[in-house]
Motif scaffolding. Structure first.
Motif, mmCIF file in Angstrom:
data_model
loop_
_atom_site.group_PDB
_atom_site.id
_atom_site.type_symbol
_atom_site.label_atom_id
_atom_site.label_comp_id
_atom_site.label_asym_id
_atom_site.label_seq_id
_atom_site.Cartn_x
_atom_site.Cartn_y
_atom_site.Cartn_z
ATOM 1 N N SER A 342 0.923 -1.228 0.007
ATOM 2 C CA SER A 342 -0.017 0.040 0.018
ATOM 3 C C SER A 342 0.920 1.131 -0.082
ATOM 4 O O SER A 342 0.081 2.371 -0.709
ATOM 5 C CB SER A 342 -0.826 0.018 1.067
ATOM 6 O OG SER A 342 -1.839 -1.150 1.234
ATOM 7 N N CYS A 343 1.999 1.155 0.797
ATOM 8 C CA CYS A 343 2.899 2.063 0.864
ATOM 9 C C CYS A 343 4.367 2.142 0.320
ATOM 10 O O CYS A 343 4.881 3.046 -0.285
ATOM 11 C CB CYS A 343 3.176 2.644 2.254
ATOM 12 S SG CYS A 343 1.696 3.125 3.127
ATOM 13 N N HIS A 344 4.614 0.651 0.081
ATOM 14 C CA HIS A 344 5.893 0.341 -0.509
ATOM 15 C C HIS A 344 5.760 -0.334 -1.876
ATOM 16 O O HIS A 344 5.545 -1.541 -2.048
ATOM 17 C CB HIS A 344 6.690 -0.422 0.231
ATOM 18 C CG HIS A 344 6.928 -0.016 1.709
ATOM 19 N ND1 HIS A 344 7.886 1.201 2.088
ATOM 20 C CD2 HIS A 344 6.294 0.018 2.977
ATOM 21 C CE1 HIS A 344 7.857 1.470 3.228
ATOM 22 N NE2 HIS A 344 6.916 0.664 4.085
ATOM 23 N N PRO A 345 5.425 0.438 -2.953
ATOM 24 C CA PRO A 345 5.405 -0.544 -4.262
ATOM 25 C C PRO A 345 6.407 -1.308 -4.538
ATOM 26 O O PRO A 345 7.739 -1.049 -4.149
ATOM 27 C CB PRO A 345 5.705 0.913 -5.340
ATOM 28 C CG PRO A 345 5.103 2.084 -4.501
ATOM 29 C CD PRO A 345 5.798 1.556 -3.224
ATOM 30 N N SER A 346 6.109 -2.388 -5.196
ATOM 31 C CA SER A 346 7.127 -3.296 -5.438
ATOM 32 C C SER A 346 8.156 -3.184 -6.316
ATOM 33 O O SER A 346 9.446 -3.501 -6.125
ATOM 34 C CB SER A 346 6.216 -4.797 -6.081
ATOM 35 O OG SER A 346 5.747 -4.137 -7.384
ATOM 36 N N LYS A 347 8.203 -1.930 -6.940
ATOM 37 C CA LYS A 347 9.295 -1.489 -7.808
ATOM 38 C C LYS A 347 10.275 -0.733 -7.164
ATOM 39 O O LYS A 347 11.347 -0.568 -7.415
ATOM 40 C CB LYS A 347 8.756 -0.296 -9.009
ATOM 41 C CG LYS A 347 8.227 0.831 -8.408
ATOM 42 C CD LYS A 347 7.565 1.629 -9.688
ATOM 43 C CE LYS A 347 7.112 2.939 -9.040
ATOM 44 N NZ LYS A 347 6.535 3.736 -10.147
ATOM 45 N N HIS A 348 9.965 -0.415 -5.832
ATOM 46 C CA HIS A 348 10.908 0.290 -4.788
ATOM 47 C C HIS A 348 11.714 -1.064 -4.216
ATOM 48 O O HIS A 348 12.486 -0.529 -3.377
ATOM 49 C CB HIS A 348 10.027 0.998 -3.984
ATOM 50 C CG HIS A 348 9.644 2.273 -4.334
ATOM 51 N ND1 HIS A 348 9.398 2.670 -5.711
ATOM 52 C CD2 HIS A 348 9.523 3.687 -3.805
ATOM 53 C CE1 HIS A 348 8.946 4.004 -5.892
ATOM 54 N NE2 HIS A 348 8.859 4.479 -4.574
ATOM 55 N N SER A 349 11.331 -2.162 -4.237
ATOM 56 C CA SER A 349 11.658 -3.139 -3.405
ATOM 57 C C SER A 349 12.522 -4.115 -4.595
ATOM 58 O O SER A 349 13.033 -5.354 -4.128
ATOM 59 C CB SER A 349 10.792 -4.019 -2.673
ATOM 60 O OG SER A 349 9.952 -3.205 -2.155
ATOM 61 N N GLN A 350 12.608 -3.797 -5.596
ATOM 62 C CA GLN A 350 13.615 -4.695 -6.410
ATOM 63 C C GLN A 350 15.004 -4.932 -6.075
ATOM 64 O O GLN A 350 15.522 -3.775 -5.533
ATOM 65 C CB GLN A 350 13.270 -3.990 -8.155
ATOM 66 C CG GLN A 350 12.005 -4.221 -8.689
ATOM 67 C CD GLN A 350 11.854 -3.696 -9.940
ATOM 68 O OE1 GLN A 350 12.742 -3.033 -10.465
ATOM 69 N NE2 GLN A 350 10.660 -3.916 -10.632
ATOM 70 N N VAL A 379 0.714 15.427 -3.431
ATOM 71 C CA VAL A 379 -0.192 14.589 -2.407
ATOM 72 C C VAL A 379 0.158 13.191 -2.277
ATOM 73 O O VAL A 379 0.019 12.812 -1.162
ATOM 74 C CB VAL A 379 -1.332 15.150 -2.873
ATOM 75 C CG1 VAL A 379 -2.613 14.272 -1.953
ATOM 76 C CG2 VAL A 379 -1.880 16.415 -3.087
ATOM 77 N N SER A 380 0.645 12.638 -3.407
ATOM 78 C CA SER A 380 0.803 11.147 -3.418
ATOM 79 C C SER A 380 1.830 10.883 -2.769
ATOM 80 O O SER A 380 1.862 9.858 -1.862
ATOM 81 C CB SER A 380 0.720 10.443 -4.688
ATOM 82 O OG SER A 380 -0.603 10.654 -5.540
ATOM 83 N N CYS A 381 2.920 11.551 -3.194
ATOM 84 C CA CYS A 381 4.218 11.362 -2.533
ATOM 85 C C CYS A 381 4.489 11.431 -0.831
ATOM 86 O O CYS A 381 4.804 10.726 -0.129
ATOM 87 C CB CYS A 381 5.233 12.067 -3.202
ATOM 88 S SG CYS A 381 5.617 11.907 -4.845
ATOM 89 N N GLU A 382 3.616 12.469 -0.532
ATOM 90 C CA GLU A 382 3.894 12.848 0.971
ATOM 91 C C GLU A 382 2.956 11.712 1.898
ATOM 92 O O GLU A 382 3.012 12.166 3.145
ATOM 93 C CB GLU A 382 3.135 14.342 1.162
ATOM 94 C CG GLU A 382 4.151 15.370 0.474
ATOM 95 C CD GLU A 382 3.678 16.846 0.980
ATOM 96 O OE1 GLU A 382 2.528 16.895 1.506
ATOM 97 O OE2 GLU A 382 4.570 17.570 1.004
ATOM 98 N N LYS A 383 2.014 11.152 1.206
ATOM 99 C CA LYS A 383 1.353 9.980 2.044
ATOM 100 C C LYS A 383 2.441 9.229 2.889
ATOM 101 O O LYS A 383 2.250 8.504 3.766
ATOM 102 C CB LYS A 383 0.533 9.178 1.007
ATOM 103 C CG LYS A 383 -0.808 9.835 0.678
ATOM 104 C CD LYS A 383 -1.507 8.798 -0.169
ATOM 105 C CE LYS A 383 -2.719 9.500 -0.736
ATOM 106 N NZ LYS A 383 -3.634 8.688 -1.694
#
Length: 386
Positions: A342-350, A379-383
């Motif tokens: 929800s907060c950690h997209p899979s592309k950030h975890s490659q 707005v999206s980034c600051e979530k």
């Protein structure tokens, strides 16, 4: 002498022959009916059933059962002359099938035992509690709902040997008193078990609460300790989940698969590749709706400061988070909609850092800046990035 004979309808020798034939005929009739009565009585005895080797499994299990003092005909033949006549006619048919070897194996009853057979000995209106003293079984309520005795007590006399595939032709000669006693020794085949009750209750939408059937509530001593829910129940589940499942599987509103034998590995498809996933207590907490009642509630530890600290906490024991959360929403096993992705997209975890593939150099960038928002929605980034 001639005058005397004129008064008789037949000569003495002729009358003697008539009396003789009548006597013989009467004697034959008496013997015939006597043998018939003896035959009927003999063929109605339980020992007669064992004279056919096809009936050896049924005979020896009956001998070892709690109903060994009750003759077979008491249960298998209904009351009344008509039912009795049908049974005898059926017996002749069975005799023909035996002689011609055309019977079907495993042998099964043509119809279920009627309640009237049970009620000739048992008064169900007064049977409320079983011999254990703990289980509550109001037989009258079951009777009022048209639940037949055989639905719960179908193994009482023969231990479900047909279902257990123990009555085929090559098994007949193996049966004796010892075999019968062994076959009836396991209570799960002779007495109704909890699964029978639970399955029926669920099908009829009747409560499955422990207190509905057990006077003690069936709560183990370990569950009564003050810190059981907050500290120890997860550890116990990790050590012996199969034991937990014996009771808690029946408390789930949805069926659970893969926990009866935890040595079984669950296979599932992911990106067209077959992978293996071992079921564990974390999966159980999400899949069992009974557990989810608590695991879907926000813990007290998740206070206003938890967001900033949750990464460090997760790194210490990430598996414990999975008792409530999924890494990514890939199945319906969890009712909790908050997932890591929800907060950690899979592309950030490659494995390859997303920073390395970013089209604009991010060297020295440690936090979002005005430059980032020329492409990204602030707005999206600051979530996540605060």
């Amino acid at each position: 002498m001639d005058e005397e004979y004129k008064d008789q309808t037949s000569p003495p020798r002729t009358r003697y022959k008539v009396y003789k034939y009548l006597t013989v005929a009467l004697l034959f009739i008496v013997v015939f009916f006597s043998l018939g009565l003896i035959g009927v009585e003999t063929t109605s005895s339980s020992s007669f059933c064992s004279s056919c080797h096809e009936m050896k499994p049924e005979f020896y299990t009956w001998k070892a059962s709690t109903h060994s003092e009750v003759e077979c005909v008491k249960c298998h033949i209904g009351s009344g002359t008509e039912e009795y006549a049908k049974a005898k006619a059926n017996g002749l048919m069975q005799l023909y099938k035996k002689a011609t070897q055309t019977y079907t194996a495993p042998i099964r009853m043509p119809k279920e035992i009627p309640d009237s057979a049970c009620e000739s000995c048992h008064d169900v209106s007064k049977r409320e509690v079983t011999a254990s003293g703990d289980i509550i079984i109001p037989h009258d309520k079951h009777k009022n709902k048209d639940i037949e005795c055989i639905q719960c007590h179908n193994g009482i006399a023969h231990g479900k040997i047909a279902d257990r595939k123990m009555t085929f032709q090559n098994d007949y000669e193996k049966w004796d008193s010892k075999t019968g006693t062994s076959a009836m020794g396991d209570f799960k085949f002779t007495r109704p078990d909890m699964d029978t009750c639970i399955d029926c209750h669920k099908a009829r939408k009747v409560t499955t609460e422990c207190s509905a059937c057990h006077t003690t509530g069936m709560v183990p001593k370990s569950h009564k300790k003050a810190d059981f829910k907050t500290k120890t129940h997860g550890k116990q589940a990790a050590e012996n989940l199969k034991k937990c499942n014996q009771c808690h599987s029946d408390m789930s509103k949805e069926p659970l698969v893969g926990y009866d034998d935890l040595s079984v590995i669950e296979s599932f498809l992911n990106n067209d590749q077959v992978q293996a996933k071992q079921k564990n207590h974390y999966n159980y907490a999400k899949e069992n709706t009974f557990c989810a009642d608590c695991h879907n509630k926000r813990p007290t530890s998740h206070d206003s400061n938890f967001y900033n600290n949750h990464g460090a906490i997760a790194n210490k024991n990430q598996a414990s988070c999975q008792a409530c959360h999924e890494v990514k929403k890939s199945s319906a096993s969890s009712r909790n909609q908050v997932t890591c992705s929800s907060c950690h997209p899979s592309k950030h975890s490659q494995k390859t850092s997303w920073k390395e593939t970013h089209p604009i150099s991010l060297e020295g960038v440690t936090k979002p800046s005005a430059k980032c928002y020329t492409c990204h929605a602030k707005v999206s980034c600051e979530k996540c990035h605060k």
